[in-house]
Motif scaffolding. Structure first.
Motif, PDB file in Angstrom:
ATOM      1  N   LEU A 159       0.832  -1.200   0.000  1.00  0.00           N
ATOM      2  CA  LEU A 159       0.000   0.000   0.000  1.00  0.00           C
ATOM      3  C   LEU A 159       0.872   1.257   0.000  1.00  0.00           C
ATOM      4  O   LEU A 159       0.575   2.229  -0.708  1.00  0.00           O
ATOM      5  N   ALA A 160       1.949   1.238   0.777  1.00  0.00           N
ATOM      6  CA  ALA A 160       2.865   2.386   0.821  1.00  0.00           C
ATOM      7  C   ALA A 160       3.442   2.663  -0.561  1.00  0.00           C
ATOM      8  O   ALA A 160       3.576   3.811  -0.983  1.00  0.00           O
ATOM      9  N   ARG A 161       3.768   1.576  -1.262  1.00  0.00           N
ATOM     10  CA  ARG A 161       4.327   1.715  -2.621  1.00  0.00           C
ATOM     11  C   ARG A 161       3.295   2.333  -3.553  1.00  0.00           C
ATOM     12  O   ARG A 161       3.604   3.240  -4.337  1.00  0.00           O
ATOM     13  N   ASN A 162       2.070   1.881  -3.430  1.00  0.00           N
ATOM     14  CA  ASN A 162       1.006   2.396  -4.297  1.00  0.00           C
ATOM     15  C   ASN A 162       0.632   3.840  -3.983  1.00  0.00           C
ATOM     16  O   ASN A 162       0.256   4.597  -4.866  1.00  0.00           O
ATOM     17  N   MET A 163       0.732   4.208  -2.719  1.00  0.00           N
ATOM     18  CA  MET A 163       0.345   5.567  -2.318  1.00  0.00           C
ATOM     19  C   MET A 163       1.354   6.603  -2.782  1.00  0.00           C
ATOM     20  O   MET A 163       1.000   7.740  -3.072  1.00  0.00           O
ATOM     21  N   HIS A 164       2.639   6.199  -2.832  1.00  0.00           N
ATOM     22  CA  HIS A 164       3.685   7.177  -3.175  1.00  0.00           C
ATOM     23  C   HIS A 164       4.681   6.669  -4.206  1.00  0.00           C
ATOM     24  O   HIS A 164       5.875   6.602  -3.956  1.00  0.00           O
ATOM     25  N   PRO A 165       4.154   6.381  -5.429  1.00  0.00           N
ATOM     26  CA  PRO A 165       5.055   5.914  -6.496  1.00  0.00           C
ATOM     27  C   PRO A 165       6.038   7.000  -6.928  1.00  0.00           C
ATOM     28  O   PRO A 165       7.061   6.710  -7.536  1.00  0.00           O
ATOM     29  N   GLU A 166       5.724   8.260  -6.580  1.00  0.00           N
ATOM     30  CA  GLU A 166       6.599   9.365  -7.011  1.00  0.00           C
ATOM     31  C   GLU A 166       7.901   9.402  -6.213  1.00  0.00           C
ATOM     32  O   GLU A 166       8.875  10.015  -6.641  1.00  0.00           O
ATOM     33  N   LEU A 167       7.907   8.745  -5.058  1.00  0.00           N
ATOM     34  CA  LEU A 167       9.131   8.726  -4.255  1.00  0.00           C
ATOM     35  C   LEU A 167      10.027   7.574  -4.705  1.00  0.00           C
ATOM     36  O   LEU A 167       9.534   6.483  -5.000  1.00  0.00           O
ATOM     37  N   ASP A 168      11.330   7.834  -4.725  1.00  0.00           N
ATOM     38  CA  ASP A 168      12.218   6.863  -5.389  1.00  0.00           C
ATOM     39  C   ASP A 168      12.723   5.737  -4.497  1.00  0.00           C
ATOM     40  O   ASP A 168      13.317   4.793  -4.976  1.00  0.00           O
ATOM     41  N   ASN A 169      12.492   5.844  -3.193  1.00  0.00           N
ATOM     42  CA  ASN A 169      12.900   4.662  -2.420  1.00  0.00           C
ATOM     43  C   ASN A 169      11.885   4.250  -1.368  1.00  0.00           C
ATOM     44  O   ASN A 169      11.036   5.022  -0.921  1.00  0.00           O
ATOM     45  N   LYS A 170      12.024   2.984  -1.025  1.00  0.00           N
ATOM     46  CA  LYS A 170      11.046   2.310  -0.171  1.00  0.00           C
ATOM     47  C   LYS A 170      10.912   2.990   1.191  1.00  0.00           C
ATOM     48  O   LYS A 170       9.817   3.161   1.706  1.00  0.00           O
TER      49      LYS A 170
END
Ligand SMILES: [Zn+2]
Ligand SMILES: [Zn+2]
Length: 195
Positions: free
Chosen positions: A108-119
């Motif tokens: 979910l974190a990945r889907n919420m902030h795809p604009e950020l380049d790291n996990k």
């Protein structure tokens, strides 16, 4: 209870850096305390909580900070299960709740902030924004906490018949009529080099 932002600031200082684990740990502990109706862990509700943590990672420090439960006060209990979960026990009411981080929160974190380049950046931000329901599951549980597990317990110390070292909190083992420490009883996690 302090605000999320305030706890995160404190957690960053205490832990040495602000990381996704701090955000998760602060949220986990705030959620657990709220479910129990504990609002002032550093004041009126001090000494009211015992917390069992199931992992020794970044989040553990944050859980200790928010709950005000310390290992050295016997209010923080460590069970080495490798799970991002903690159980909060209200000594006043006897109620206890186990809160676990949902595996789905990572995706979910990945889907919420795809604009950020790291996990780590994705999780640090998303873990602040998610609802408790998106982050955690919880269940009400019963925790048997014998008297000698309580923070203020004062009991007799015994001496190990083998090594002569003192043992507190009823951690001794009785074997063939002898009182032994857990090391001498065979649970040693180290091997003496001199032998
Ligand atoms: Zn960390
Ligand atoms: Zn011993």
């Amino acid at each position: 209870m302090k605000s999320l932002d305030q706890y995160l600031e404190d957690a960053g200082v205490a832990h040495g850096h602000l990381c996704a684990g701090q955000v998760l740990g602060v949220r986990l502990a705030m959620h657990g305390l709220r479910l129990l109706g504990i609002h002032d862990p550093e004041g009126a509700d001090r000494k009211r909580t015992v917390t069992f943590v199931e992992i020794d990672r970044c989040a553990t420090d944050a859980v200790g900070l928010v709950t005000n439960c310390r290992l050295g006060k016997r209010a923080l209990k460590f069970r080495d299960w490798g799970k991002m979960a903690a159980t909060f026990v209200d000594l006043q009411s006897g109620k206890a709740v186990r809160v676990a981080a949902l595996e789905s929160s990572k995706a979910l974190a990945r889907n919420m902030h795809p604009e950020l380049d790291n996990k780590n950046k994705q999780q640090m931000l998303a873990y602040r924004e998610m609802t408790d329901e998106q982050l955690f599951s919880h269940e009400w549980v019963k925790v048997d906490l014998p008297e000698h597990e309580f923070p203020g317990y004062k009991g007799d110390r015994v001496v190990c018949a083998e090594c002569g070292e003192g043992i507190a909190f009823k951690r001794e083992v009785l074997r063939d009529g002898k009182t032994l420490c857990r090391g001498c009883a065979g649970e040693r996690y180290y091997q003496p080099l001199s032998e």
